[in-house]
Write a protein that holds these residues in place. Structure first.
Motif, short mmCIF file in Angstrom:
data_model
loop_
_atom_site.label_atom_id
_atom_site.label_comp_id
_atom_site.label_asym_id
_atom_site.label_seq_id
_atom_site.Cartn_x
_atom_site.Cartn_y
_atom_site.Cartn_z
N GLY A 172 0.89 -1.35 0.02
CA GLY A 172 0.09 -0.16 0.01
C GLY A 172 0.95 1.23 -0.12
N THR A 192 2.07 -2.59 -4.49
CA THR A 192 0.91 -1.99 -4.90
C THR A 192 0.70 -2.47 -6.35
OG1 THR A 192 1.80 0.00 -5.97
CG2 THR A 192 1.21 0.25 -3.53
N GLY A 244 -0.17 -0.53 -8.88
CA GLY A 244 0.49 0.33 -9.36
C GLY A 244 1.98 0.39 -9.75
N ARG A 269 -3.32 -9.46 -3.52
CA ARG A 269 -4.28 -10.69 -3.41
C ARG A 269 -3.58 -11.99 -3.93
NH1 ARG A 269 -9.08 -7.26 -6.00
NH2 ARG A 269 -7.13 -6.95 -7.17
N VAL A 317 -0.21 -1.20 4.94
CA VAL A 317 -1.05 0.06 4.86
C VAL A 317 -1.99 -0.18 3.65
CG1 VAL A 317 0.22 1.51 6.43
CG2 VAL A 317 0.83 1.37 4.11
N PHE A 349 -10.98 -8.74 1.11
CA PHE A 349 -9.77 -8.08 0.77
C PHE A 349 -8.78 -8.29 1.94
CE2 PHE A 349 -7.14 -4.27 0.70
CZ PHE A 349 -6.61 -4.15 -0.25
N ALA A 407 -4.72 3.49 14.90
CA ALA A 407 -4.62 5.16 14.82
C ALA A 407 -6.05 5.59 14.63
CB ALA A 407 -3.79 5.44 13.69
N1 LIG Z 1 -8.45 6.79 6.70
C1 LIG Z 1 -8.28 6.76 8.14
O1 LIG Z 1 -8.78 7.51 8.70
C2 LIG Z 1 -7.57 5.41 8.76
C3 LIG Z 1 -7.50 5.57 10.02
C4 LIG Z 1 -6.71 4.56 10.75
C5 LIG Z 1 -6.49 3.44 9.96
N2 LIG Z 1 -6.19 3.52 8.71
C6 LIG Z 1 -6.10 2.28 7.96
O2 LIG Z 1 -4.98 2.80 7.26
C7 LIG Z 1 -4.70 1.96 5.75
C8 LIG Z 1 -4.33 2.71 4.75
O3 LIG Z 1 -5.27 3.70 4.39
P1 LIG Z 1 -5.14 4.73 3.35
O4 LIG Z 1 -6.26 5.66 3.46
O5 LIG Z 1 -3.80 5.38 3.41
O6 LIG Z 1 -5.39 4.12 2.01
P2 LIG Z 1 -5.39 4.24 0.39
O7 LIG Z 1 -4.99 5.87 0.36
O8 LIG Z 1 -6.90 4.09 -0.05
O9 LIG Z 1 -4.32 3.45 -0.21
C9 LIG Z 1 -4.31 2.21 -0.46
C10 LIG Z 1 -3.27 1.48 -0.97
O10 LIG Z 1 -3.46 0.04 -1.39
C11 LIG Z 1 -2.91 -0.23 -2.46
N3 LIG Z 1 -3.83 -1.43 -2.78
C12 LIG Z 1 -5.18 -1.65 -2.96
N4 LIG Z 1 -5.61 -2.84 -3.39
C13 LIG Z 1 -4.32 -3.23 -3.63
C14 LIG Z 1 -4.06 -4.67 -4.01
N5 LIG Z 1 -4.97 -5.48 -4.59
N6 LIG Z 1 -2.70 -5.11 -4.22
C15 LIG Z 1 -1.79 -4.27 -3.86
N7 LIG Z 1 -2.02 -3.04 -3.49
C16 LIG Z 1 -3.25 -2.75 -3.38
C17 LIG Z 1 -3.35 1.05 -3.39
O11 LIG Z 1 -2.30 0.95 -4.32
P3 LIG Z 1 -2.87 0.56 -5.95
O12 LIG Z 1 -4.22 1.26 -6.26
O13 LIG Z 1 -2.04 1.16 -7.17
O14 LIG Z 1 -2.90 -0.96 -5.70
C18 LIG Z 1 -2.81 2.08 -2.30
O15 LIG Z 1 -1.44 2.27 -2.47
C19 LIG Z 1 -6.02 0.95 5.95
O16 LIG Z 1 -6.09 -0.23 6.23
C20 LIG Z 1 -6.93 1.81 6.95
O17 LIG Z 1 -7.77 1.02 7.58
C21 LIG Z 1 -7.03 4.57 7.84
#
Ligand SMILES: NC(=O)c1ccc[n+]([C@@H]2O[C@H](COP(=O)([O-])OP(=O)(O)OC[C@H]3O[C@@H](n4cnc5c(N)ncnc54)[C@H](OP(=O)(O)O)[C@@H]3O)[C@@H](O)[C@H]2O)c1
Length: 249
Positions: free
Chosen positions: A7, A31, A33, A39, A57, A71, A129
């Motif tokens: 991620g 990722t 990308g 998966r 992440v 997922f 977090a």
């Molecule tokens: N947002 C919040 O408020 C919050 C708070 C606490 C914890 N979190 C946790 O933080 C984590 C990250 O959240 P975020 O908001 O930073 O995520 P995000 O911006 O949606 O980024 C997701 C990342 O995962 C990659 N990804 C998705 N599907 C994939 C796959 N099948 N294979 C490889 N890579 C994949 C994406 O890249 P590609 O699309 O290029 O694959 C991207 O780099 C999550 O687990 C979330 O639960 C979030």
């Protein structure tokens, strides 16, 4: 250290990559990308060669319990299996404060992910977090009734995403510790105010009615289940500061 960052192109992941490099580590980005679908166990196996630690992440953009569970189950299993095979010494997962107090929808999937990490056979740390400041934007974009944007009632203590990334880099360096102390923002905010202030900062002038979201997650947001405990590590950057800088871009 050679650190696999699953991620590593996302909101927090991009900053984890920067933090790791700043601290002199090598970052291997997993990722789609970067050509690795986490998966796919075979693809992950190929990517973790020589990796000392993994930071997970990854994210899927859904509130659907089944899709989120599938997922996180598939990606976590693939990372752990490849991690065992490659002799990865530390698996670090980012989770969310309160997932065990509000096991609904996406949060249920994150709790199941924690359980997999705990029993996955790779020495681990789990950092929980609170919501990132950007949660205001997600709520503004996601909570809608036709053309009308809604401001869900709730209590939040949002944290700066850079501070989350820096903390994850520290956790990686400290070695496996199990569940580490929760990380939260400096102060409690009203979700209604966050959404409205975000909208105003974007130049939106219309009415944004306050609503109570139905279901367990909406209830958990209102009753404070997602707030940190007294012992949480608190970040310094406020929601107000984040919003101020957003307006300057
Ligand atoms: N947002 C919040 O408020 C919050 C708070 C606490 C914890 N979190 C946790 O933080 C984590 C990250 O959240 P975020 O908001 O930073 O995520 P995000 O911006 O949606 O980024 C997701 C990342 O995962 C990659 N990804 C998705 N599907 C994939 C796959 N099948 N294979 C490889 N890579 C994949 C994406 O890249 P590609 O699309 O290029 O694959 C991207 O780099 C999550 O687990 C979330 O639960 C979030």
């Amino acid at each position: 250290m050679r650190i696999g960052i699953a991620g590593g192109g996302g909101t927090v992941g991009g900053r984890v990559v920067e933090a790791a490099r700043r601290r002199g580590h090598e970052a291997v980005i997993l990722t789609r990308g970067a050509g690795v679908d986490v998966r796919d166990p075979a693809a992950v196996r190929g990517a973790l060669d020589g990796v000392d630690a993994v930071v997970d992440v990854l994210n899927i953009n859904t509130l659907n319990t089944r899709r989120a569970t599938e997922f996180f189950a598939a990606t976590t299993a693939a990372l752990l299996e490849a991690g065992r095979a490659a002799g990865v010494g530390h698996h670090v997962a980012l989770s969310i404060v309160g997932v065990d107090r509000a096991p609904y929808g996406y949060y249920a999937a994150k709790l199941a992910q924690e359980r997999l990490v705990e029993s996955g056979g790779v020495p681990w740390s789990i950092q929980r977090a609170t919501q990132f400041h950007d949660f205001a934007r997600q709520m503004y974009d996601g909570a809608r009734l036709g053309p009308l944007h809604l401001a869900p009632r709730g209590r939040a203590q949002p944290v700066d995403v850079q501070e989350v990334a820096d903390r994850l880099a520290e956790v990686v360096e400290s070695g496996p510790q199990g569940r580490v102390t929760d990380l939260a923002g400096p102060r409690e905010e009203s979700l209604v105010r966050m959404v409205r202030d975000y909208a105003r900062a974007q130049g939106v002038r219309g009415w944004i009615p306050e609503v109570s979201l139905p279901g367990g997650l909406g209830r958990a947001q209102r009753d404070g289940s997602l707030l940190p405990g007294r012992d949480a590590i608190l970040g310094r950057r406020t929601f107000e500061a984040w919003l101020g800088e957003l307006g300057q871009h």
